[in-house]
Design a protein around this motif. Structure first.
Motif, PDB file in Angstrom:
ATOM      1  N   PRO A  60       0.807  -1.230  -0.120  1.00  0.00           N
ATOM      2  CA  PRO A  60       0.056  -0.026   0.027  1.00  0.00           C
ATOM      3  C   PRO A  60       0.959   1.355  -0.113  1.00  0.00           C
ATOM      4  CG  PRO A  60      -0.694  -1.614   1.605  1.00  0.00           C
ATOM      5  CD  PRO A  60       0.601  -1.977   1.131  1.00  0.00           C
ATOM      6  N   GLN A  61       1.923   1.386   0.779  1.00  0.00           N
ATOM      7  CA  GLN A  61       3.092   2.313   0.714  1.00  0.00           C
ATOM      8  C   GLN A  61       3.285   2.693  -0.664  1.00  0.00           C
ATOM      9  OE1 GLN A  61       3.056  -0.126   2.833  1.00  0.00           O
ATOM     10  NE2 GLN A  61       2.531   0.972   5.125  1.00  0.00           N
ATOM     11  N   GLU A  62       3.817   1.780  -1.370  1.00  0.00           N
ATOM     12  CA  GLU A  62       4.395   2.073  -2.912  1.00  0.00           C
ATOM     13  C   GLU A  62       2.990   2.601  -3.564  1.00  0.00           C
ATOM     14  OE1 GLU A  62       7.218  -1.064  -4.253  1.00  0.00           O
ATOM     15  OE2 GLU A  62       5.909  -2.078  -3.075  1.00  0.00           O
ATOM     16  N   SER A  63       1.648   1.991  -3.666  1.00  0.00           N
ATOM     17  CA  SER A  63       0.635   2.043  -4.247  1.00  0.00           C
ATOM     18  C   SER A  63       0.316   3.566  -4.051  1.00  0.00           C
ATOM     19  CB  SER A  63      -0.346   1.244  -4.101  1.00  0.00           C
ATOM     20  OG  SER A  63      -1.699   1.476  -4.908  1.00  0.00           O
ATOM     21  N   PHE A  64       0.302   4.027  -2.982  1.00  0.00           N
ATOM     22  CA  PHE A  64      -0.316   5.427  -2.463  1.00  0.00           C
ATOM     23  C   PHE A  64       0.820   6.403  -2.745  1.00  0.00           C
ATOM     24  CE2 PHE A  64      -3.053   2.943   0.891  1.00  0.00           C
ATOM     25  CZ  PHE A  64      -4.059   2.342  -0.042  1.00  0.00           C
ATOM     26  N   ALA A  65       1.992   6.079  -2.492  1.00  0.00           N
ATOM     27  CA  ALA A  65       3.157   7.037  -2.846  1.00  0.00           C
ATOM     28  C   ALA A  65       2.885   7.466  -4.286  1.00  0.00           C
ATOM     29  CB  ALA A  65       4.284   6.582  -2.536  1.00  0.00           C
ATOM     30  N   ASP A  66       2.757   6.475  -5.127  1.00  0.00           N
ATOM     31  CA  ASP A  66       2.503   6.530  -6.581  1.00  0.00           C
ATOM     32  C   ASP A  66       1.468   7.526  -6.975  1.00  0.00           C
ATOM     33  OD1 ASP A  66       4.947   5.115  -7.300  1.00  0.00           O
ATOM     34  OD2 ASP A  66       3.721   3.251  -7.776  1.00  0.00           O
ATOM     35  N   ASP A  67       0.085   7.263  -6.352  1.00  0.00           N
ATOM     36  CA  ASP A  67      -0.938   7.773  -6.487  1.00  0.00           C
ATOM     37  C   ASP A  67      -1.809   7.986  -5.419  1.00  0.00           C
ATOM     38  OD1 ASP A  67      -3.271   9.043  -7.444  1.00  0.00           O
ATOM     39  OD2 ASP A  67      -3.825   7.416  -8.953  1.00  0.00           O
ATOM     40  N   PRO A  68      -1.816   8.908  -4.728  1.00  0.00           N
ATOM     41  CA  PRO A  68      -2.153   9.221  -3.260  1.00  0.00           C
ATOM     42  C   PRO A  68      -3.924   9.044  -3.561  1.00  0.00           C
ATOM     43  CG  PRO A  68      -0.653  10.842  -3.483  1.00  0.00           C
ATOM     44  CD  PRO A  68      -0.760  10.163  -4.788  1.00  0.00           C
ATOM     45  N   LEU A  69      -4.339   9.504  -4.736  1.00  0.00           N
ATOM     46  CA  LEU A  69      -5.944   9.393  -4.991  1.00  0.00           C
ATOM     47  C   LEU A  69      -6.458   8.184  -4.675  1.00  0.00           C
ATOM     48  CD1 LEU A  69      -8.226  11.486  -5.974  1.00  0.00           C
ATOM     49  CD2 LEU A  69      -7.904  10.244  -8.299  1.00  0.00           C
ATOM     50  N   ARG A  70      -5.553   6.920  -4.751  1.00  0.00           N
ATOM     51  CA  ARG A  70      -5.898   5.570  -4.167  1.00  0.00           C
ATOM     52  C   ARG A  70      -6.527   5.614  -3.213  1.00  0.00           C
ATOM     53  NH1 ARG A  70      -0.839   2.610  -7.760  1.00  0.00           N
ATOM     54  NH2 ARG A  70      -2.059   3.061  -9.764  1.00  0.00           N
ATOM     55  N   MET A  71      -6.110   6.360  -2.198  1.00  0.00           N
ATOM     56  CA  MET A  71      -6.577   6.390  -0.741  1.00  0.00           C
ATOM     57  C   MET A  71      -8.127   6.694  -0.669  1.00  0.00           C
ATOM     58  SD  MET A  71      -3.537   7.770   1.613  1.00  0.00           S
ATOM     59  CE  MET A  71      -3.244   9.075   0.640  1.00  0.00           C
ATOM     60  N   LEU A  72      -8.346   7.851  -1.484  1.00  0.00           N
ATOM     61  CA  LEU A  72      -9.828   8.137  -1.668  1.00  0.00           C
ATOM     62  C   LEU A  72     -10.464   6.723  -2.419  1.00  0.00           C
ATOM     63  CD1 LEU A  72     -10.249  11.867  -2.264  1.00  0.00           C
ATOM     64  CD2 LEU A  72     -11.241  10.517  -0.320  1.00  0.00           C
ATOM     65  N   ARG A  73      -9.859   6.456  -3.340  1.00  0.00           N
ATOM     66  CA  ARG A  73     -10.657   5.477  -4.050  1.00  0.00           C
ATOM     67  C   ARG A  73     -10.944   4.275  -3.199  1.00  0.00           C
ATOM     68  NH1 ARG A  73     -10.693   5.104  -9.613  1.00  0.00           N
ATOM     69  NH2 ARG A  73      -9.982   2.938  -9.475  1.00  0.00           N
ATOM     70  N   ALA A  74     -10.104   4.032  -2.051  1.00  0.00           N
ATOM     71  CA  ALA A  74     -10.047   2.791  -1.063  1.00  0.00           C
ATOM     72  C   ALA A  74     -11.627   3.116  -0.481  1.00  0.00           C
ATOM     73  CB  ALA A  74      -9.210   2.763  -0.237  1.00  0.00           C
ATOM     74  N   ALA A  75     -11.651   4.245   0.102  1.00  0.00           N
ATOM     75  CA  ALA A  75     -12.917   4.745   0.659  1.00  0.00           C
ATOM     76  C   ALA A  75     -14.060   4.603  -0.316  1.00  0.00           C
ATOM     77  CB  ALA A  75     -12.879   6.145   1.287  1.00  0.00           C
ATOM     78  N   ARG A  76     -14.096   5.094  -1.598  1.00  0.00           N
ATOM     79  CA  ARG A  76     -14.983   5.102  -2.317  1.00  0.00           C
ATOM     80  C   ARG A  76     -15.632   3.611  -2.735  1.00  0.00           C
ATOM     81  NH1 ARG A  76     -15.169   4.148  -8.410  1.00  0.00           N
ATOM     82  NH2 ARG A  76     -13.508   5.636  -8.851  1.00  0.00           N
ATOM     83  N   PHE A  77     -14.576   2.744  -2.831  1.00  0.00           N
ATOM     84  CA  PHE A  77     -14.992   1.090  -3.072  1.00  0.00           C
ATOM     85  C   PHE A  77     -15.719   0.459  -1.857  1.00  0.00           C
ATOM     86  CE2 PHE A  77     -11.559   1.274  -6.498  1.00  0.00           C
ATOM     87  CZ  PHE A  77     -12.630   1.072  -7.582  1.00  0.00           C
TER      88      PHE A  77
END
Length: 473
Positions: free
Chosen positions: A164-181
């Motif tokens: 998750p650290q790599e994924s969210f560092a690449d694209d922090p919007l993915r954290m909001l996408r997690a909440a959206r999913f």
């Protein structure tokens, strides 16, 4: 959902659109390339809810994709071609075909340095979550699932292909996408995802307000927005995106009891959703979530243990307007939500029906086209645990709606206007167009709200009286 049943669901859904997918796959195979159904399309196929908007990936480069679909597609667009995506429409379906990607990020902004890849496995590794990192090889109908997305889907777990650290560092919007999913699909984020979101929440500030707004809206329009919002608050993400929401968590001591404003607001959101007619209503949901954001700023401890929040609806409307503007919502949404927040408390002055007809007219006029939403918001706001009190509030609102209906049967409350128009005002008072005409018009409208429709003679007499008091001949 066992693995065999899930795959059967996916194949069934794939067969439903198979002529289209098979045709396209055949074109790519004839050109010496592979084509895969990928990402959210595979996830939705596994869930039995595949739409006509389909995502594909291929080893063919964008220019080659354009050559392959030329003459086959009903329409082609190249809006996303710099990111490797070619869009086409065919028989009413929208298809996006993206070349394998193996991007790198500078981890300062969000946009990657686009690099095309050579393998489906490399492409899936860069995707946001394992449930979106599955593909179906359309030539063989075989699954490609190197990150166990099928298991995650069966367990309704949200995890990342890389850490998750790599994924969210690449694209922090993915954290909001997690909440959206979480909101849209009812998934539970893996503990390591929650941990990374918590430690990296501040990184969301790298993302533009427009992209944040899109994810917030999708979250609110999901089936489980409360869970998505709770994840945002729990991880600290909301502090950077919607700080007024965690700001409603007020400390309550044993001497000054009042509702937990944060939990109350989430409950109002759920109750407003239950009152929706058909499609999810973003304006209503935003208003329900934000209707009490003015309470923290207006809280006052009274003697004897009471707590007051005087004028929190006025303060809250201003706060809602400021936050929604910061998130780049449209002017219409900003205006509508802030007006609902401003009006949500007015009903509680209705009491036992002592409002005059004038007060009812003003309630309807001030709400305007928002009145149906205001009805839902006010009813949703009746969250007291005292069942007798809650039932009394609902009955009182029933009476108000019935009273509105009775007055509407006699008057056009949706379009309350003065009994004389601007031209008549100018003719009667001998005025040229200007501010005095507007003042006279507003006077007559207030009179109309107070007294209901007037005869022409009454309206003329009142206008002349008003003009005489102001020295207008």
């Amino acid at each position: 959902m066992n693995e065999l049943a899930a795959k059967r669901n996916a194949v069934t859904e794939l067969m439903r659109i198979s002529p289209l997918a098979d045709d396209l796959a055949g074109l790519f195979a004839a050109a010496g390339h592979r084509l895969y159904l990928v990402g959210g399309s595979v996830r939705d196929a596994l869930l039995g809810r595949l739409s006509s908007d389909l995502d594909f990936t291929t080893d063919a480069r964008p220019d080659r994709v354009l050559e392959i679909v030329a003459g086959w597609a009903d329409a082609v667009w190249e809006t996303g071609i710099e990111f490797g995506t070619v869009g086409v429409t065919k028989r009413g379906s929208t298809l996006e075909i993206t070349t394998f990607r193996a991007d790198s990020y500078d981890r300062v902004g969000r946009n990657p340095e686009v690099t095309f890849g050579d393998t489906i496995e490399g492409d899936l590794l860069r995707r946001d979550f394992t449930v979106n990192a599955m593909a179906i090889d359309l030539s063989t109908k075989q699954f490609v699932d190197p990150h166990h997305g099928l298991d995650a889907l069966a367990q309704r777990t949200l995890d990342t292909p890389a850490t998750p650290q790599e994924s969210f560092a690449d694209d922090p919007l993915r954290m909001l996408r997690a909440a959206r999913f979480v909101s849209q699909l009812g998934f539970e984020p893996a503990p390591r995802v929650v941990e990374a979101m918590t430690s990296m929440a501040g990184e969301i500030q790298r993302i533009t307000a427009e992209r944040v707004q899109t994810e917030v809206s999708k979250l609110l329009l999901g089936a489980h927005p409360r869970q998505g919002l709770e994840l945002m608050v729990e991880t600290g993400l909301a502090t950077h995106v919607l700080p007024e929401v965690p700001g409603m968590r007020l400390a309550i001591d044993e001497h000054h009891q009042h509702k937990d404003v944060y939990q109350h607001s989430l409950t109002v959101l759920e109750q407003a959703i239950a009152l929706e007619d058909g499609e999810p209503d973003l304006v209503l949901r935003l208003a329900a979530l934000l209707h009490d954001i003015g309470k923290p700023a207006t809280r006052k401890f009274e003697s004897g243990g009471g707590v007051s929040f005087h004028h929190h609806e006025v303060v809250g409307a201003k706060m809602a307007r400021k936050r929604l503007r910061a998130l780049k919502y449209s002017k219409q949404i900003v205006d509508d939500v802030s007006q609902l927040v401003f009006l949500h408390l007015r009903f509680h002055g209705y009491g036992k029906g002592e409002w005059t007809d004038s007060a009812v007219r003003r309630y309807v006029t001030d709400a305007g086209p928002l009145l149906p939403r205001l009805h839902k918001l006010v009813r949703a706001d009746c969250t007291t645990r005292n069942k007798r009190k809650a039932a009394a509030l609902q009955r009182t609102y029933d009476e108000l709606e019935e009273r509105i209906a009775r007055i509407e049967a006699q008057e056009d409350l949706a379009r309350v206007r003065p009994d004389l128009d601007g031209n008549e005002i100018m003719k009667l008072l001998g005025l040229q167009p200007g501010p005095q005409v507007g003042e006279a018009w507003r006077f007559l409208k207030e009179l109309r709200l107070d007294r209901g429709p007037l005869s022409h003679e009454e309206a003329v007499a009142e206008l002349r009286r008003w003009a005489q008091e102001r020295g207008i001949s």
